[in-house]
Design an enzyme around this catalytic site. Structure first.
Site, mmCIF file in Angstrom:
data_model
loop_
_atom_site.group_PDB
_atom_site.id
_atom_site.type_symbol
_atom_site.label_atom_id
_atom_site.label_comp_id
_atom_site.label_asym_id
_atom_site.label_seq_id
_atom_site.Cartn_x
_atom_site.Cartn_y
_atom_site.Cartn_z
ATOM 1 N N GLU A 269 15.924 -7.658 37.065
ATOM 2 C CA GLU A 269 16.569 -6.311 37.507
ATOM 3 C C GLU A 269 17.819 -6.357 38.103
ATOM 4 O OE1 GLU A 269 15.503 -3.758 37.820
ATOM 5 O OE2 GLU A 269 14.191 -3.292 37.593
ATOM 6 N N GLU B 23 17.548 18.420 36.248
ATOM 7 C CA GLU B 23 18.568 17.845 35.891
ATOM 8 C C GLU B 23 19.094 17.995 35.009
ATOM 9 O OE1 GLU B 23 15.228 14.682 38.216
ATOM 10 O OE2 GLU B 23 15.110 16.427 36.474
ATOM 11 N N ASN C 281 10.180 16.914 35.840
ATOM 12 C CA ASN C 281 10.964 15.329 36.150
ATOM 13 C C ASN C 281 11.820 14.781 35.246
ATOM 14 O OD1 ASN C 281 12.743 13.696 38.118
ATOM 15 N ND2 ASN C 281 10.873 11.726 36.292
ATOM 16 N N VAL C 282 13.247 15.035 34.903
ATOM 17 C CA VAL C 282 13.741 13.965 33.920
ATOM 18 C C VAL C 282 14.435 12.854 34.270
ATOM 19 C CG1 VAL C 282 15.577 13.889 32.047
ATOM 20 C CG2 VAL C 282 14.383 16.244 32.656
ATOM 21 N N HIS D 139 8.747 8.322 43.378
ATOM 22 C CA HIS D 139 10.094 8.914 41.965
ATOM 23 C C HIS D 139 9.070 10.379 41.801
ATOM 24 C CE1 HIS D 139 11.073 4.902 40.595
ATOM 25 N NE2 HIS D 139 12.310 5.219 41.720
#
Length: 471
Positions: free
Chosen positions: A273, A224, A160-161, A182
């Protein structure tokens, strides 16, 4: 159009009048965060900002707002800076179809020049600063974090990236927010079930294609790096991180290697955020950094977050819209375009060719069950194919004359949403709604929509004439 690194892209921005350099002295706080907020306030064609005289640091440079406008986003795609956003959307979607593009592995990465195995101090390496007034501390929020599936570590697609907010807690200790949905959250769960730490590599300050792709909701086993190759139109360059063996971008300014410590949680946040609200503090995992590799005098790229719109929104606009478009179009070929640019897709606008009465509602509900929609897509507006979902004036017209409050609302109670949504109660749970602003067709028989005003003959020709005058 591929850019080798951040410096290459900044040079392209400068050639196109989209880079502002600041050599007068500035304070890390509040000047850098204030400048990034200000450029988003005053223009939607804002340049990137490059600071090279930061008080308290020698030779430090900080870059902000790198993809903080549609001209900069177009240049990232190798397109003319005046390319309309709708055209950028369809070009992005066209390149998505080229996935996967095999990577180019190299062993001459510029970040290999300087290495540190002890005496690591991230405050010496980067000009760290708080973005917003009540942030609990300094963050690294645009780096790409690389992790592997502990049960299948050699599977390149499952590496995962991703981009996650990272709080700098100490000279060599970070906090990270990996949500359970995620990919890195899945990796951490697997590692902790084994009682093992999770190795990670954090690549700081990269060219913009990989940071854009790292924020995309790809499938778990989609690489990715292979998607970045498709978006930039050529194999993406990667190199091997020396301690963890992770594949990281070849052109990064710095690579931090370490591990997420199994079973350890500490308070992380508050942090301003993308929702325009502070997130509050939550118990999150920590990362211990064991090795740092970097270029001399690395550029520190930072991402401003706050009340939309900011660079965050430009960066995540089309990389959110295009995956939703591709996923919906597989099930419903009648989907014409998807605009999920608003607060990372908490609100999405979908244009469709109606198949039968109630069809728009079905498409809206399906959007909520896509991988991204499960945590976002709280409000979905569905419009006809003749309405440009990227033209808010047209969308508001459809809402005002096509939408009927009695017939065209579908509400889903107690659905999932990301916990950062400040309206969710409890955090992570919300009602969701579809607004069907399409023209009613059989078997729906209501309203008076038979006499639509169309454009005069020659309008398209005059559009091109006027565009030519403006440029």
């Amino acid at each position: 159009m591929a850019y080798s690194d951040l410096r290459d892209f900044l040079s392209a921005l400068e050639r196109n009048g989209q880079l502002a350099r600041f050599s007068d002295p500035v304070n890390p706080e509040p000047d850098l965060g204030a400048a990034a907020r200000a450029v988003a306030n005053v223009t939607d064609r804002g340049p990137a900002l490059l600071f090279d005289n930061i008080s308290g640091y020698e030779n430090a440079r900080a870059a902000l707002n790198v993809v903080g406008s549609w001209p900069n986003h177009a240049l990232m795609l190798g397109m003319d800076k005046d390319t309309p956003v709708k055209d950028q959307f369809f070009e992005f979607a066209r390149r998505w179809d080229d996935f996967p593009v095999p990577v180019e592995r190299r062993d001459d990465a510029p970040w290999q020049e300087i290495t540190l195995d002890e005496g690591i101090n991230l405050f010496d390496l980067f000009p760290l600063f708080r973005l917003n007034r009540y942030d609990v501390g300094c963050y690294i929020d645009k780096a790409v974090v690389v992790s592997r599936d502990p049960d299948d570590p050699e599977n390149f697609g499952k590496q995962n990236v991703g981009i996650y907010r990272i709080q700098v807690k100490d000279v060599d200790t970070l906090g990270i927010q990996p949500l359970p949905t995620h990919d890195i959250g899945l990796h951490l769960r697997m590692a902790e079930e084994r009682g093992e730490n999770l190795p990670v590599a954090i690549a700081v300050s990269n060219e913009p294609v990989i940071t854009t792709v790292a924020g995309m909701p790809l499938a778990y086993d989609q690489s990715e790096y292979e998607m970045a190759g498709a978006i930039q139109g050529s194999p993406y360059r990667i190199a091997k991180a020396p301690l963890t063996g992770m594949d990281v971008p070849w052109g990064s300014e710095a690579v931090l290697e370490g591990e997420i410590i199994a079973g350890v949680r500490e308070i992380e946040g508050p942090f301003g955020e993308f929702t325009g609200h502070y997130s509050g503090g939550r118990r999150q995992p920590i990362i211990k950094i064991h090795k740092v590799s970097h270029r001399p005098n690395p550029i520190f790229e930072h991402l401003y977050l706050g009340m939309p719109w900011t660079e965050m929104d430009y960066t995540l606009a089309l990389n959110t819209s295009v995956p939703l478009y591709q996923q919906l179009k597989r099930d419903f070929p009648e989907v014409v375009a998807v605009n999920a640019m608003y607060t990372q897709g908490l609100l999405a606008v979908i244009s469709v060719k109606q198949r039968y009465g109630g069809f728009g509602k079905a498409v809206g509900l399906r959007a909520m069950t896509t991988p991204h929609g499960l945590g976002y897509c709280k409000v979905v507006i569905v419009v006809d194919e003749t309405v440009d979902p990227f033209n808010l004036a047209q969308v508001m017209w459809a809402m005002s004359v096509k939408f009927h409050p009695q017939h065209d609302i579908v509400t889903i109670p107690n659905a999932s949403v990301l916990p950062l949504d400040p309206s969710s109660d409890p955090a992570g749970i919300t009602h969701k709604v579809v607004f069907d602003a399409t023209t009613p067709i059989a078997p729906e028989q209501r309203g008076h929509y038979s006499q639509t005003v169309d454009e005069p003959d020659g309008t398209r020709t005059w559009e091109n004439i006027i565009k030519g005058l403006l440029t």
